[in-house]
Design a protein around this motif. Structure first.
Motif, short mmCIF file in Angstrom:
data_model
loop_
_atom_site.label_atom_id
_atom_site.label_comp_id
_atom_site.label_asym_id
_atom_site.label_seq_id
_atom_site.Cartn_x
_atom_site.Cartn_y
_atom_site.Cartn_z
N LYS A 39 0.87 -1.17 0.00
CA LYS A 39 0.00 0.00 0.00
C LYS A 39 0.91 1.23 0.00
N VAL A 40 0.41 2.30 -0.59
CA VAL A 40 1.21 3.52 -0.66
C VAL A 40 0.51 4.65 0.09
N PHE A 41 1.28 5.40 0.86
CA PHE A 41 0.75 6.53 1.62
C PHE A 41 1.67 7.73 1.45
N ALA A 42 1.10 8.91 1.54
CA ALA A 42 1.96 10.10 1.47
C ALA A 42 1.62 11.04 2.62
N LEU A 43 2.66 11.55 3.26
CA LEU A 43 2.51 12.47 4.38
C LEU A 43 3.50 13.60 4.20
N ALA A 44 3.22 14.71 4.87
CA ALA A 44 4.27 15.72 4.96
C ALA A 44 5.42 15.04 5.69
N ASN A 45 6.66 15.31 5.26
CA ASN A 45 7.81 14.61 5.83
C ASN A 45 8.22 15.28 7.14
N ARG A 46 7.30 15.27 8.09
CA ARG A 46 7.52 16.08 9.29
C ARG A 46 6.70 15.50 10.43
N CYS A 47 7.38 15.12 11.48
CA CYS A 47 6.71 14.52 12.63
C CYS A 47 5.95 15.59 13.40
N PRO A 48 4.75 15.29 13.89
CA PRO A 48 4.01 16.31 14.66
C PRO A 48 4.72 16.66 15.97
N HIS A 49 5.65 15.83 16.40
CA HIS A 49 6.35 16.11 17.65
C HIS A 49 7.36 17.24 17.45
N LYS A 50 8.53 16.94 16.90
CA LYS A 50 9.52 17.99 16.68
C LYS A 50 10.06 17.96 15.26
N LYS A 51 9.15 17.73 14.34
CA LYS A 51 9.48 17.82 12.91
C LYS A 51 10.49 16.79 12.43
N GLY A 52 10.62 15.67 13.11
CA GLY A 52 11.52 14.62 12.63
C GLY A 52 11.12 14.20 11.21
N PRO A 53 12.11 13.84 10.38
CA PRO A 53 11.80 13.42 9.00
C PRO A 53 11.23 12.00 9.00
N LEU A 54 9.92 11.89 8.91
CA LEU A 54 9.26 10.59 9.02
C LEU A 54 9.73 9.61 7.96
N SER A 55 10.15 10.14 6.81
CA SER A 55 10.60 9.26 5.73
C SER A 55 11.75 8.37 6.19
N GLN A 56 12.45 8.78 7.23
CA GLN A 56 13.61 8.00 7.66
C GLN A 56 13.30 7.02 8.78
N GLY A 57 12.02 6.90 9.14
CA GLY A 57 11.66 6.02 10.24
C GLY A 57 11.52 4.56 9.81
N ILE A 58 11.28 3.71 10.79
CA ILE A 58 11.04 2.30 10.49
C ILE A 58 9.56 2.10 10.21
N VAL A 59 9.25 1.49 9.08
CA VAL A 59 7.87 1.27 8.69
C VAL A 59 7.44 -0.12 9.13
N HIS A 60 6.33 -0.22 9.86
CA HIS A 60 5.83 -1.53 10.28
C HIS A 60 4.33 -1.48 10.25
#
Ligand code: SRM
Ligand SMILES: Cc1cc2nc3c(=O)[nH]c(=O)nc-3n(C[C@H](O)[C@H](O)[C@H](O)COP(=O)(O)OP(=O)(O)OC[C@H]3O[C@@H](n4cnc5c(N)ncnc54)[C@H](O)[C@@H]3O)c2cc1C
Ligand code: SF4
Ligand code: FES
Lengths: 112, 834
Positions: A39-60
């Motif tokens: 499945k494909v999803f798109a988000l702003a690349n910015r965590c609601p917490h302190k703007k961490g780049p979500l693209s670099q997180g672990i996807v599970h």
């Protein structure tokens, strides 16, 4: 003619359980995720917490864990899960003929 | 030539409207076309005169049974649905082996290849699908076929009679059924699948992995992530070349990568086409006199590739033709794989969308994986592997949208359990089990035996495991045994869980998982999750990195690292900063550097506008503020000056701090700098449970702070004191003295053995300090100091592992490997007008 959808590339270009980024000139970078079930999803690349780049997180499953402080964000809604509160904007995305398409209007809105 | 008004041809055909009935002409003598006619006959047999054109030289047969024909389980005659007699009895004129080539909607005529032309009142298009042929060189070579009709099966049987190698491109339903048949027919089969898991559209990763293992056990070679570049051969196919250069010999290539609705005919006559021929709820196309049904149509945006939806379409179509109004509303589909002995089922949406909850049951000893997805108290999807008996039941619940909240706890156990005897909760279900019911399959222990053993004084899980052996092997019955403890002891049983589980996806602790990985020879993350009954389909951000490490440690050189199970720093080989940029720390062996390195670092700082460069607490330089996209170029520049990654981001060896030692220092007793460099060269690049730091001080003044390092050496006149388990971090812990040795090689061997023991036995994210507090210094001494052979073996295992891991990840990236990880997928520049 300006189409409704922006073609950003082949689905195969996004690693399974991974993500790729699309910077928007004059606006916010978008993170496009591909989950284990394709499945494909798109988000702003910015965590609601302190703007961490979500693209670099672990996807599970259908979530991503932020690389900075491990908040878990639901890919479908952009909402922080569990105790954490906050939401990151989502961008409608679809796959057609193997190509990944972003909703142009929402991408622009994210840019504004 | 003008077919339509051609008098000669016209004269050969039975005169239209001979009996005054309106004429229904059907194009396509396949499953949907004929079923539509059957449905029509059932409603009103006298309503239309019917003519059916078929491109194939056969009567209507059951296409889905081509797989059993290929496998030798059925003959063609056994799969015929409508024989000649049926056409005759119903007054249907059948034209076979003569495809329709043109439709003229103006004069309402169709013309076939032979020139035969008939007029219609109603036309039904049921042309099915065309196999998709991937556009690679060699696709037209003899010996390259698809899997769609009896002709293809004949070609496969002819090829199989010669024996040899076959390649099947496509690891979906069709491809796997072809591969199975060809294997049974004696060919050596390789399946190429472009995606990482088989049947990814119907199965999740866990089930896909199980399927792959089972097929491999049957002798097939399954290559996932395999992208075909070319099919080669001289006059006939000889093999296939993949994009990564691998070549696979083949005298037969079956392409089973997908199907496309067959719409050419409909398009040519101007009907409205989307992905398929567009139809309404009664299968009427954009022309009211032309209907279409089957795989060639698109209804409400959907096209289908299975028969169940076609049956529903045919009912609505026939209703429409006789003036009844039902209307087709789209279909939910389920899938089963027709490979003998492999039970696979999937239905609905199992992607786990928002608010959906997964219920997972894994029974490793039986090879069973079940996953039911529930959303708002309703079943929305299911994937079953190994035991599909309840597939129909789940599918039924799904289609009816039934509220399952009352049976939620028992749902995964299946229909018999959920309703059997009306047990309201799992405990009662266990209570209701007969005394001779088997609880532990591995050790053959019955419920009665477990209860007797509990009554005999075994009041904890461990005690039960120790006495009657239930739950002592694979552990899959742990839940059952715990329920028996609860039932037997009542309030006397406090529950266990003294072992902290690895994460909430599993009931196993770290040590159990590590032990089982080695004991059962588990080689991949999905395999561990299956065999150890993970309760989630693909784990979480806690267990995935841990499993990745444990597998890497257990199978050096063999296990292939899973990048997506690594924290970003280890994936990008740099440290992420709060603003999303990265810092880069090149290795400076033992804290030594030279003008060439310093110059290269200075150049990088200027060239990439790094806002800061800093001396770290680990005796080296850190360059800050590098953009993800620039990392490979930065590394290439540093590599050119001879520098490699400092792994400042990794659960691995970080730094080896040294002091100047006997080379210069007036107190120095040994060459602490030289030994530090040697230790760093030996240990760099090794993945560990957590980060690992070493220091070597030249005398007890300890300028390199060796007594707060994971491994510290204090040089003395008579040799080397080896210290372990120090930590300068959150909770400061000074080292313990492990032992004293007299030579450098001994110091190195002890260091290698210590690291390997830590790698093999510590839990993921456990640094040496808490590890030593947990296992005790005496244990380490027993393993490393007192046991010479054991120490040598540990060190040897470490060196073996290192022989596979000392590749500079930066050089690999700079050379282009995984380059995409650093690049954007696309850039978007809004037009000025927008
Ligand atoms: C750069 C550096 C500080 C500096 O400017 O000097 C540093 C920076 C970071 N340290 Fe450190 N530590 C640095 C030396 C140290 C030292 C001193 C040492 O190694 O002699 C310590 C104490 C010694 C020890 O580890 O026992 C140290 C104890 C920690 C800890 C606490 C570890 C613990 O077990 O309690 C953390 C947190 C963690 O790892 O979870 C940490 C984590 C970090 C991280 C990686 C935080 C993070 O997760 O993002 C910092 C990011 C580094 C970066 O972006 O480059 N850093 N950190 C030093 C890099 C050394 C190097 O060359 O690789
Ligand atoms: C090997 C195999 C296994 C399968 N297994 C399953 C399964 O397990 N479960 C399941 O649900 N589905 C399965 N399917 C899919 C199923 O067979 C199809 O969904 C079904 O056959 C579609 O029916 P249809 O009438 O639309 O097309 P078809 O059955 O293909 O019929 C179309 C017919 O039209 C003919 N035709 C095409 N163009 C013309 C023309 N111009 N003039 C005249 N005739 C023409 C074709 O030759 C063909 O005979 C399987 C398919 C295959 C090939
Ligand atoms: S303390 Fe360090 S610097 Fe001082 S003498 Fe010893 S080794 Fe040399
Ligand atoms: S910025 Fe994402 S968790 Fe803190």
């Amino acid at each position: 003619m300006i189409g409704e959808w922006l073609d950003i590339g082949w689905l195969e270009q996004i690693p399974v359980r991974g993500s790729r980024t699309v910077p928007v000139e004059g606006g916010e970078e978008i993170a496009v995720f591909r989950t284990a079930d394709n499945k494909v999803f798109a988000l702003a690349n910015r965590c609601p917490h302190k703007k961490g780049p979500l693209s670099q997180g672990i996807v599970h499953g259908h979530s991503v864990s932020c690389p900075l402080h491990n908040w878990r964000i639901a890919l479908a809604t952009g909402e922080a899960q569990g105790e954490d509160k906050g939401c990151t904007p989502t961008i409608p995305v679809k796959v057609s003929g193997g190509r990944v398409l972003l909703c142009r209007a929402s991408t622009l809105k994210a840019a504004a | 030539m003008d077919f339509y008004g051609h008098d000669n041809v016209e004269g050969e055909v039975a005169v239209d409207r001979v009996d005054g009935l309106p004429h229904l002409v059907v194009v396509g003598n396949g499953m949907a076309g004929c079923r539509a006619v059957e449905e029509l006959l059932a409603r009103d047999a006298g309503r239309y005169r019917v003519t059916i054109f078929g491109a194939e030289p056969h009567v209507n047969y059951n296409r889905i049974m081509l797989s059993p024909v290929l496998a030798g389980e059925k003959t063609f005659d056994e799969i015929v649905i409508n024989d000649r007699a049926w056409y005759a009895e119903n007054g249907i004129e059948l034209v076979v082996g003569d495809p329709v080539v043109a439709i003229d909607r103006g004069s309402k005529r169709v013309t076939a290849q032979s020139g035969r032309s008939v007029s219609y009142d109603k036309l039904l298009i049921a042309t099915g699908s065309d196999p998709f042929i991937i556009p690679v060189p060699g696709k037209d070579l003899p010996g390259v076929i698809s899997f769609r009709d009896m002709k293809d099966v004949d070609a496969m049987l002819a090829a199989a009679a010669q024996g040899g190698d076959a390649v099947v491109i496509g690891g979906g339903l069709l491809g796997l059924e072809a591969a199975h048949g060809l294997t049974l027919r004696g060919m050596k089969v390789t399946v190429l699948h472009i995606m990482p898991t088989l049947m990814e559209r119907q199965l999740d990763e866990a089930a896909g992995w199980l399927l792959k293992s089972a097929l491999e056990a049957r002798g097939q070679t399954i290559l996932t992530g395999a992208d075909t570049a070319e099919i080669f051969g001289n006059g006939h196919v000889e093999g296939i070349r993949l994009k990564d250069g691998r070549e696979i010999p083949a005298s037969l290539v079956v392409m089973a990568v997908g199907i496309r609705p067959s719409v050419a005919l409909a398009r040519a006559c101007g009907l409205e086409i989307g992905r398929g021929i567009k139809v309404d709820d009664h299968m009427v196309t954009s022309d009211p006199d032309v209907l279409a049904v089957g795989e060639c149509v698109e209804h409400d945006g959907n096209v289908y590739g299975l028969v169940a939806p076609l049956w529903e379409m045919c009912r609505s179509l026939a209703d429409g033709l006789v003036g009844q109004h039902s209307g087709y509303r789209g279909s939910v589909t389920s899938t089963k794989l027709k490979v003998a002995g492999l039970d696979v089922f999937s239905a609905g949406d199992f992607s786990g969308s928002d608010g959906a909850e997964d219920i997972v049951l894994r029974d490793a000893s039986r090879g069973v994986y079940k996953r039911v997805v529930v959303k708002d108290d309703r079943v929305v999807g299911a994937v079953l592997y190994g035991d599909t008996a309840d597939g129909g039941w789940y599918f039924d619940l799904l289609k009816k949208g039934e509220d399952v909240s009352a049976i939620r706890d028992m749902l995964i156990f299946g229909q018999a359990y959920a309703f059997g005897g009306g047990q309201a909760d799992p405990l009662e279900a266990v209570a209701a089990l007969a005394d001779d019911a088997e609880v532990c399959g591995c050790n053959g222990v019955s419920k009665g035996q477990v209860v007797a053993c509990i009554e005999g004084g075994a009041t904890t899980l461990d005690a039960v495991r120790g006495t009657c052996k239930a739950s002592a092997s694979c552990g899959s019955c742990t839940g059952l045994v715990e329920k028996l403890l609860t039932l037997t002891l009542g309030d006397g049983y406090a529950g266990e869980r003294a072992v902290k589980t690895l994460c909430k996806c599993t009931s196993f602790g770290h040590d159990d998982v590590r032990r089982e990985i080695v004991a059962q020879g588990m080689k991949s993350i999905p395999e561990v999750m299956q065999k150890l009954h993970w309760s989630t389909p693909d784990g979480c951000s806690s267990c995935r990195p841990a499993l990745n490490y444990y597998l890497l440690c257990a199978w050096p050189g063999e296990y292939r690292d899973d990048q997506q199970s690594r924290f970003v720093n280890e994936r990008l080989h740099a440290n992420i900063q709060k603003d999303g940029t990265y810092s880069v720390v090149p290795r400076m062996w033992g804290g030594l550097t030279n003008p060439r390195e310093l110059r290269a670092i200075a150049d990088v700082v200027e060239k990439y506008n790094a806002p800061m460069v800093k001396v770290t607490g680990g005796q080296r330089l850190d360059i800050f503020g590098i953009r993800k996209e620039d990392l490979p170029a930065v590394w290439a520049d540093l590599n050119a000056a001879g520098m490699v990654s400092g792994h400042a981001y990794a659960k691995a060896l970080r730094t080896v701090k040294t002091c100047v030692g006997s080379e210069w220092c007036r107190f120095g007793t040994q060459d602490s700098t030289g030994l530090g460099v040697k230790l760093e060269k030996m240990s760099w690049g090794s993945w560990m449970p957590h980060k690992f730091k070493i220091a070597v001080s030249g005398c007890p003044r300890n300028c390199a702070e060796a007594t707060i390092k994971d491994f510290g050496v204090i040089c003395v006149d008579s040799g080397y004191e080896l210290h372990v388990g120090g930590n300068g971090g959150i909770k400061v812990r000074a080292t313990d003295l492990l032992c004293k040795v007299s030579t450098e090689p001994e110091a190195m061997e002890h260091c290698a053995a210590f690291i390997q023991l830590y790698r093999e036995e510590a839990r993921y994210l456990e640094r040496t300090a808490p590890w030593i507090e947990r296992v005790g210094l005496d244990y380490l001494k027993a393993r490393i100091v007192d046991d010479d052979e054991g120490r040598e073996a540990l060190a040897a295992r470490f060196h073996l592992s290192q022989s596979f891991s000392q590749d500079d990840p930066w050089a690999e990236r700079a050379a282009g490997q995984d380059r995409e990880q650093h690049a954007h997928m696309a850039h978007f520049m809004p037009l000025a007008a927008e």
